[in-house]
Design a protein around this motif. Sequence first.
Motif: not given
Length: 117
Positions: A21, A37-38, A109, A112-113
Motif C-alpha cells: 500500500t 486509504a483508497n 484500513v 485508519a480511514y
Amino acid sequence: MRLKPTLIFLTATQFAAALLTTGIAWYRHQIAAIPLANTGFFVAIGLCVLGLLMARGARLGDNPAATDMAHSTSSTPGAVRAADYADMLAGVNQGALLIVGGLLWLGLVALAYQWLA
C-alpha cells in the motif's frame, strides 16, 4: 492448523500489505490519508481475490492421467493419493488465510480511514 504458524503468516501478510500500500501510494504520489486509504482498499481486495483463486485452484488430481500416474509410480497408490489430498488441503488453507489477511487489512484500513477522516 496450529496457531503460531497461522499468526506468523497473518502478521507477514499484514506487513506485506502495508508495504505494498505504501509503495503504490508513493509511486502514485498520493501520500494523503484519503488516497492512502483508497489504495489500501484495493490492496485488500487484491489479497482476497488472490486467496480466492488459490483456494479455488487447489483440487485433487481427479483426471485419469493423475490416477494412472499414481498407479504406475508407486506400489501403494493410496499413499500418492493421500499426499495429493494433503497438498490440496494446504492450498485451501493458504487461500483461506490470504482471504482472512485481506479482510483483516480491509478492517485496518477502514479503522485508519475513520480515525484520520
